[in-house]
Structures are given as C-alpha cells and as structure tokens.
Design an enzyme around this catalytic site. Structure first.
Site, mmCIF file in Angstrom:
data_model
loop_
_atom_site.group_PDB
_atom_site.id
_atom_site.type_symbol
_atom_site.label_atom_id
_atom_site.label_comp_id
_atom_site.label_asym_id
_atom_site.label_seq_id
_atom_site.Cartn_x
_atom_site.Cartn_y
_atom_site.Cartn_z
ATOM 1 N N HIS A 103 -28.780 -25.462 22.432
ATOM 2 C CA HIS A 103 -29.990 -25.688 22.930
ATOM 3 C C HIS A 103 -30.342 -27.362 22.658
ATOM 4 O O HIS A 103 -29.500 -27.923 22.048
ATOM 5 C CB HIS A 103 -30.916 -24.892 22.102
ATOM 6 C CG HIS A 103 -30.724 -25.081 20.700
ATOM 7 N ND1 HIS A 103 -30.006 -24.131 19.987
ATOM 8 C CD2 HIS A 103 -30.936 -26.152 19.689
ATOM 9 C CE1 HIS A 103 -29.778 -24.342 18.748
ATOM 10 N NE2 HIS A 103 -30.237 -25.725 18.607
ATOM 11 N N ASP A 170 -32.716 -22.779 25.115
ATOM 12 C CA ASP A 170 -31.029 -22.676 25.456
ATOM 13 C C ASP A 170 -30.658 -23.406 26.602
ATOM 14 O O ASP A 170 -31.174 -23.055 27.577
ATOM 15 C CB ASP A 170 -30.615 -21.192 25.413
ATOM 16 C CG ASP A 170 -30.297 -20.639 23.752
ATOM 17 O OD1 ASP A 170 -31.113 -21.063 23.189
ATOM 18 O OD2 ASP A 170 -29.368 -19.693 23.785
ATOM 19 N N ASP A 200 -22.243 -26.103 16.494
ATOM 20 C CA ASP A 200 -23.245 -25.307 15.932
ATOM 21 C C ASP A 200 -23.312 -24.043 16.961
ATOM 22 O O ASP A 200 -23.173 -24.187 18.044
ATOM 23 C CB ASP A 200 -24.552 -26.018 16.043
ATOM 24 C CG ASP A 200 -25.732 -25.452 15.463
ATOM 25 O OD1 ASP A 200 -25.774 -25.166 14.474
ATOM 26 O OD2 ASP A 200 -26.747 -25.269 16.288
ATOM 27 N N GLU A 242 -19.170 -23.124 13.662
ATOM 28 C CA GLU A 242 -19.943 -21.923 13.110
ATOM 29 C C GLU A 242 -19.899 -20.713 13.987
ATOM 30 O O GLU A 242 -20.543 -20.697 15.068
ATOM 31 C CB GLU A 242 -21.523 -22.495 12.942
ATOM 32 C CG GLU A 242 -22.346 -21.547 12.329
ATOM 33 C CD GLU A 242 -23.729 -21.960 12.607
ATOM 34 O OE1 GLU A 242 -24.591 -21.444 11.719
ATOM 35 O OE2 GLU A 242 -24.212 -22.272 13.749
HETATM 36 C C1 GLC Z 1 -27.173 -23.331 12.961
HETATM 37 C C2 GLC Z 1 -27.579 -24.177 11.943
HETATM 38 C C3 GLC Z 1 -28.895 -24.445 11.557
HETATM 39 C C4 GLC Z 1 -29.885 -24.456 12.580
HETATM 40 C C5 GLC Z 1 -29.278 -23.579 13.839
HETATM 41 C C6 GLC Z 1 -30.076 -23.992 14.906
HETATM 42 O O1 GLC Z 1 -27.232 -22.023 12.463
HETATM 43 O O2 GLC Z 1 -26.413 -24.382 10.722
HETATM 44 O O3 GLC Z 1 -29.092 -25.135 10.476
HETATM 45 O O4 GLC Z 1 -31.081 -24.316 12.386
HETATM 46 O O5 GLC Z 1 -27.956 -23.539 14.181
HETATM 47 O O6 GLC Z 1 -29.416 -24.916 15.535
#
Ligand code: GLC
Length: 550
Positions: A103, A170, A200, A242
């Site tokens: 996003h 997004d 991320d 992540e």
């Molecule tokens: C991930 C990051 C978090 C953030 C989110 C939105 O989960 O770790 O800190 O708020 O993405 O970008």
C-alpha cells in the site's frame, strides 16, 4: 563463512527516528546512526534492518509512504543515507530496508491523483469497487483500531480497498505498471547499495483482490519475477519476508525451482516465535521440539529468520486458546499489555521479570535455533516498554544510551522528543543504558557481545541443519544439535528452574575433544557427556567436534 552471507548473519532491527539524534531536533537521524555504527560492530551485528525511511505522514510509523524514492527529511538527506551505507560497509555491516509496497499512504501523489478522476493515469494503481463490497467488514489486520477493509471515498465516488488502516490504500498488483514500479523501487535502492529488503505484508502484496471475496487468490509468480529481478541487479541481495501464514503455506513463499529456492530467501518464523513464548511460559520445551520436527523442508538457499521481539506486538494468534491464555497469564496479564485480541505489546526483559538468568536463557535459545537471528534494538541492554503510549508505540521508545538527560538519545527539550524516553522505575534510563553496561563485562550487553562472537564460531547454526536430540531428558530441558561443514554443536537449555543432570553419552562416539563454549556459569568438564550438570534456567553450548581438517 559459507557462500550465502544471510545464513550466518546477525540482523539488528531499528527505527532510525528513535535510535540516535545528531542535530538535537528530537528525532533520530542517519548521522546519529552513523555515530553508533562502532557500537553495533562491537556488538557483532552484521546486518541492519531499517524500519521504513521514506517520507511519510507517519500515521503508521512510516509504513505509510508518500515517496518510495526518497528519505524522510526528518532523518536526513539521501546523501546522508548513502554515507550510512558506506560507513556501514567499512565495518562489514550490510543494510537492508523495509519494502512497503502492499500500500501507500493516502497522501501519496499516486493516490491523490487516482481518487481525483476515473481518468487519472494512476486510477488503476489502486483497488476500487463501485458498490459496497460484501466483505467490507472482513479481513482487518488491526481489529479494534480498524473497522473495515473497504472505505468509500467521496472524491473518487468509489470504494477503495485497504488491508491495513484506511489511510493505507492497497496498490493493485494486477496492474503491470505497479509491478514494474515495484521493481524500479528495488533497483533504485540496490543501486545505492542496500543488500536487500525486508518485505512488508507479502501475502497481501500478492493478493488479486476480488471485491466481495475475503479469500481472493494470490499471485505467487510475482514473487518469482521479483526475485529474478533483484538477483540480477545485485547477486547477493536478499528478500526477507513477513508472511505470517499457516505453516503448510510457507514453502510456496520460498518457491522451489528444481530443489532451489526461487522466491523469498528468508521468512520470519512467526510460528516458532509463538511457540518459543509458550515454551518459556510453561517452562516446557515440548512446543519447540514440535516446531523443529514440523518445520517444512526448505529448498536450497531457503532460511528462517528467528526472533523473540520485533517492532510489532507478539502475535499469539497461531496458538490454541489454552496455549494463548497461558502465555498471556504469564507475560501479559493486564489488558493494557495486550493488543488486537491476539498479542502482547511488551519487551522481553519486563515480560521475564527483568530476571537476568531467564533473559540469557531465552536469547541463548533463540540464537542457537536454526536460522538467522534478528534482534530488536534495545533488547541487548534489556530495555522496557512504556504502556502509557498507544498501541505498538509502547515498544518504540528512544534507545537508552547513557545517564544524560533524554537517555543520551537527543539534546532536544524533552517535550520535543519523538516519543518520551523511559525515565522511571527499574527500566528507566538511569538504570538501563549502554554507557553503564559497556564498562561492565558482566552486563547483559557484555553477555550479548560474547554470545554473538561464540555464535560466529559456530556457523553450523546458520548454514547447517538443526535437530532435536531425542534422548530422555529431565523436565524442562531441550537438547538440540546443529551439524554442518564445520562440525557439530550441541546445545542444552533448561527452561525450568530446577538444577538437573543430563546424560548425552549416546553422542560420545561422535565427540572429539568436546568442550563448553558458552555457559551460564562454570561447569565441570564435559567429559564423557554422561553427567552434564545444568542449573535452573542454565544453558550449555558445547562444541562436540570440528569438521575434518578444521
Ligand atoms: C506490517 C508491519 C507493521 C505495519 C503493517 C502495515 O505488519 O510489520 O508494523 O503496521 O505491516 O504496513
């Protein structure tokens, strides 16, 4: 060191704005961080992961960017950033940055243009629906703080999709222009000299959003494509993702091209994180043993990134209700310590009652488990949290450098600081700071330095294979081993509080001058491995043998 640097790295995660302020405006900056690189080198850090550094209204700590090709002016200039890369490289430290491309901020010029007219060249860069989608109130990542994933925009006269907060629309991954732009963003930063990206929210980046369908399909090919691109631009660059998804889905993120990983190099091990917290809470290694056994086999080059704390809440959503309740009861009993109905917004030291032995045990365990360890700034000195701050800000307070005002973080007036420093109680900067610990070899900081040096002499942990040693153990004790080109390491960790004796004599035939290399106290010699004493919350890292010719 083996071929792939990331497998034997020690990653240190920090927010530039809370680390060190060089110009006294109350916000940390690149020059401040440059001034602390020697500290990080001495600690043994080999890779910095910087939380978002781009211009941003900072409604989500920088995870809401308005320009992917620049740095937030509060942190310095692009020139300062390039200098940071150079100075870090001089000390053998690599830098990776957050790549937040699921996003943008709603203030990003792309979104401002997109909402202004259906004819905007950026309209299709975001995800729109003409009518209210049925899944409007489903799939929120921040329950409690976020009430919908589709919001009506009056200027656009349409609904836009946002997996996270409503100020984070997004991007539309289906649009080839968006894909090309993401690649261009990676090229830009690689060209400047970063060694890769912490990506991320990967499951959401690749979401081919269908309005009304809360389980839209995913496009994994984009990850293959991005990996190719990144690797071609810089051969040794890594993607660390992540992706907090079900364990059986994880292999798809690594990808597998005839046995070799062809998508993400490293994934955070969220599953292990929850299980580690549970094992510590129950003083029972059972769930770690399960984790070691159940870990999907990784393709060549695939690697886990382990962590105890990061910049977000500890996410316990993958534990069962009973398990979660046990962790909450022990480590986050007050409602104020909990977040989103699934996690804990605390640092490790306060969770473990500031018990030094318990802290050593927890971090010795994390760093010895398979994968690349990631450490959150301030954990190496045992910082605490500030529960008076909102949400995740509790664990994002300024680094505590010294006894000086503002913990030596900044010379600004205290009310100008980006966030208040912790200045009360046992975690106040007067008690917990780098200066005090630097001169005391018995400090937690001194211990971290020693532990990390020892880990560097045991590359089996990062680039070898790890297994549970399945022989009878006293309750609370985990025995595991790491095997690699350089030999074999054996690890004993006692999660319980009772002193015990461990028999590992079945390993004797493999041993060659076995010795303790890191322990919580002086123990008798390893000998025949049949009577290994281990104190409550104690640990022993034992080198069993070296590889041939080493
Ligand atoms: C991930 C990051 C978090 C953030 C989110 C939105 O989960 O770790 O800190 O708020 O993405 O970008």
């Amino acid at each position: 060191m083996g071929d792939r640097w990331y497998q034997e790295a020690v990653v240190y995660c920090l927010d530039v704005d809370t680390y060190a302020d060089s110009d006294g405006d109350g916000v940390g900056d690149f020059q401040g961080l440059i001034g602390r690189l020697d500290y990080l080198a001495r600690l043994g850090v080999t890779c910095l992961w910087l939380n978002p550094i781009h211009p941003s209204p900072n409604q989500d700590d920088g995870y809401d960017a308005t320009d992917f090709y620049n740095v937030d002016p509060r942190l310095g200039t692009l020139g300062d950033f390039a200098e940071l890369l150079h100075q870090a490289q001089n000390r053998g430290i690599r830098v990776i940055i957050d790549l937040v491309v699921n996003h943008t901020s709603d203030q990003h010029p792309w979104f401002q243009s997109a909402r202004s007219s259906p004819d905007s060249p950026y309209r299709d860069w975001y995800v729109w629906a003409d009518h209210e989608p049925d899944d409007r109130h489903q799939g929120m990542v921040f329950p409690g703080e976020q009430h919908e994933t589709w919001t009506y925009d009056r200027t656009a006269k349409a609904w836009y999709y946002h997996r996270f907060y409503k100020f984070q629309p997004d991007l539309n991954i289906e649009n080839p222009k968006v894909r090309a732009e993401i690649k261009k963003i990676t090229s830009f930063w690689l060209q400047l000299g970063v060694s890769g990206f912490r990506m991320d929210a990967v499951p959401f980046i690749i979401e081919r959003t269908e309005p009304g369908n809360p389980n839209s399909p995913k496009d994994f090919d984009f990850l293959t494509d991005l990996r190719q691109h990144v690797q071609w631009r810089r051969g040794d660059a890594v993607l660390l993702a992540e992706a907090n998804v079900e364990p059986e889905e994880l292999p798809v993120y690594f990808g597998d091209g005839s046995g070799s990983g062809n998508r993400i190099h490293m994934l955070f091990d969220f599953m292990l994180n929850g299980r580690l917290m549970l094992a510590l809470a129950r003083e029972d290694p059972e769930t770690i043993i399960d984790a070691l056994r159940d870990t999907p086999k990784l393709p060549t080059g695939g690697q886990w990134a382990t962590f105890l704390r990061n910049h977000d809440e500890i996410d316990l959503s993958r534990l069962t209700a009973d398990q979660r309740n046990d962790v909450l009861a022990k480590f986050g009993p007050d409602e104020n310590m909990q977040l989103y109905g699934r996690g804990i917004r605390r640092r490790l030291a306060p969770m473990l009652g500031n018990d030094r032995r318990h802290l050593e045990l927890a971090y010795a365990l994390q760093f010895s488990l398979r994968g690349t360890p990631v450490l959150r700034y301030g954990e190496e000195i045992g910082m605490g949290e500030d529960l008076a701050l909102d949400g995740r800000d509790a664990i994002r307070t300024p680094m505590q450098w010294s006894y000086r005002e503002n913990a030596g973080f900044s010379t600004a007036e205290p009310e100008k600081l980006i966030r208040p420093v912790i200045d009360k109680g046992e975690f106040g900067y007067q008690q917990v700071n780098v200066t005090a610990q630097r001169k005391d070899p018995r400090s937690l900081l001194g211990w971290f330095e020693r532990m990390i040096r020892t880990l560097r002499e045991a590359p089996e942990v990062g680039s070898g294979s790890t297994a549970h040693i399945d022989v009878p153990m006293p309750p609370g004790v985990l025995a595991h081993r790491a095997d690699g080109r350089t030999g074999t390491m054996v690890f004993l960790h006692n999660l319980g509080t009772e002193d015990v004796e461990v028999d590992l004599s079945t390993l004797a035939p493999e041993a060659d001058l076995p010795i303790d290399v890191l322990t919580d106290r002086n123990y008798e010699e390893v000998g025949k491995l049949d009577r290994l004493k281990l104190a409550g919350h104690g640990y022993r890292w034992i080198r069993l043998c070296r590889g041939q010719g080493l």
